[in-house]
Design a protein around this motif. Sequence first.
Motif, PDB file in Angstrom:
ATOM      1  N   ARG A 169       0.834  -1.208   0.000  1.00 35.35           N
ATOM      2  CA  ARG A 169       0.000   0.000   0.000  1.00 35.35           C
ATOM      3  C   ARG A 169       0.863   1.251   0.000  1.00 35.35           C
ATOM      4  N   ILE A 170       1.976   1.218   0.756  1.00 38.32           N
ATOM      5  CA  ILE A 170       2.858   2.389   0.802  1.00 38.32           C
ATOM      6  C   ILE A 170       3.609   2.552  -0.516  1.00 38.32           C
ATOM      7  N   ILE A 190       1.851  12.280   2.875  1.00 34.23           N
ATOM      8  CA  ILE A 190       2.745  12.825   3.898  1.00 34.23           C
ATOM      9  C   ILE A 190       3.443  11.663   4.595  1.00 34.23           C
ATOM     10  N   SER A 191       4.761  11.743   4.693  1.00 38.36           N
ATOM     11  CA  SER A 191       5.549  10.767   5.442  1.00 38.36           C
ATOM     12  C   SER A 191       6.008  11.443   6.725  1.00 38.36           C
ATOM     13  N   SER A 192       5.671  10.849   7.874  1.00 40.89           N
ATOM     14  CA  SER A 192       5.888  11.549   9.141  1.00 40.89           C
ATOM     15  C   SER A 192       6.521  10.639  10.183  1.00 40.89           C
ATOM     16  N   THR A 304       3.074   1.689   8.544  1.00 46.27           N
ATOM     17  CA  THR A 304       4.077   0.796   7.951  1.00 46.27           C
ATOM     18  C   THR A 304       4.009  -0.554   8.664  1.00 46.27           C
ATOM     19  N   PRO A 305       4.535  -1.620   8.065  1.00 50.85           N
ATOM     20  CA  PRO A 305       4.625  -2.888   8.798  1.00 50.85           C
ATOM     21  C   PRO A 305       5.512  -2.737  10.035  1.00 50.85           C
ATOM     22  N   VAL A 311      10.610   1.801   4.925  1.00 53.52           N
ATOM     23  CA  VAL A 311       9.708   2.136   3.823  1.00 53.52           C
ATOM     24  C   VAL A 311       9.137   3.535   3.980  1.00 53.52           C
ATOM     25  N   ASN A 312       9.477   4.217   5.076  1.00 53.87           N
ATOM     26  CA  ASN A 312       8.969   5.559   5.349  1.00 53.87           C
ATOM     27  C   ASN A 312       9.993   6.580   4.864  1.00 53.87           C
ATOM     28  N   GLN A 313       9.641   7.377   3.872  1.00 52.90           N
ATOM     29  CA  GLN A 313      10.611   8.273   3.245  1.00 52.90           C
ATOM     30  C   GLN A 313      11.114   9.366   4.176  1.00 52.90           C
TER      31      GLN A 313
END
Length: 388
Positions: A169-170, A190-192, A304-305, A311-313
């Motif tokens: 999904r991400i 948005i990546s937070s 995220t998993p 995987v989080n930018q």
Amino acid sequence: MPVAAARSIVLTAAERHRLKKAAYGHKTAHQERIRAQIVLHAARGRGNAAIARETGVHLDTVRTWRVRFADGGLPALADRRRSGRPRRFPPVQVAEVKALACQLPAETGTPLSRWSCPELAREVVARRIAGSISASTVRRWLAGDALKPWQHRSWIFIRDPAFRPKAARIMDLYARTFDGVPLGADEYVISSDEKTSIQARCRCHPTLAPGQARAMRVNHEYRRGGALAYLAAYDVHRAHAIGRCEPTTGIVPFMNLVTQVMTSEPYASAKRVFWIVDNGSSHRGQSAVDRLTRAFPNAVMVHTPVHASWVNQVEIFFSVVQRKVVAPNDFTNLDQIRDRLQAFEDRYNATAQPFQWRFTTCDLDELLARLDRYTLDRQEESSVALAA
């Protein structure tokens, strides 16, 4: 006795291009450069003596490479195979040494955490794989297969049962897709996350600027001036960072960041704003999803998993902050950290470009397939060991 006339050299356009690249390339080996220059001079009709003076080599050297090129073209400029000294170690011994390097020292009964080339050389002699061998020989063999048993990397095994759908999904959001539907122009990703415990370390002696043949010097001793947390929201497709400093992390500081972002444009009037977060205590579980939706109905939280914050930018943005702002840590107080982070944020947003994220769902499937094969092999090895 008459002297044989110099061989005439005629170059094609492709040969001339390759020779010029070799003759004037900065990374060309010296011997290759000289040979290419000899041929280029010969193609211009210059005599061997003039070429020898121009290139600074012996006349016989010019004759040799001129004749070899005339007879064999570009391939003839390479070194010919030489017999060399006979091999001291047969290929079987080389393979045994590499196989030993691919084993953990504990598996062989050696009281070491990892191999070094001298330790491997001693172990090879102790096991009578070879009568004597030097560490440099072992190092050369390992370099041939890029083996570096003295290095190590940390990793964590996937344990989230829903890893694939969560990560996919991400990946789709990064590709501007959600549930198979492309995102619209008024939808944002948005990546937070939070960067915790940024300390203000006031050095006991001033930091010295770099100079000629000298790196910047930072005094080892320091006084503690407290610590703070830096919370950031990174717009993946616009390469825009919005951050704030808080005394600590938690639900309230995170919601303060959300409010700061969602009450500003273009997010306040957006159709949907997807918030990618990890499983930290500030935004964990369904309660965090409900809390975000109640506050801002157009916000969608995507977790995220577990143990997959890579995987989080925003983690990439935090690495930039760590390298360019925080390290080396030399701040007199927390206010200086806040001012530096805010100034850097403005500077970054003025010129930033989106990260070139290349890890797709196809790469994700290949990764999971490799892990499945690894797990199956380990299970088979365990079964064989128990049977024995």
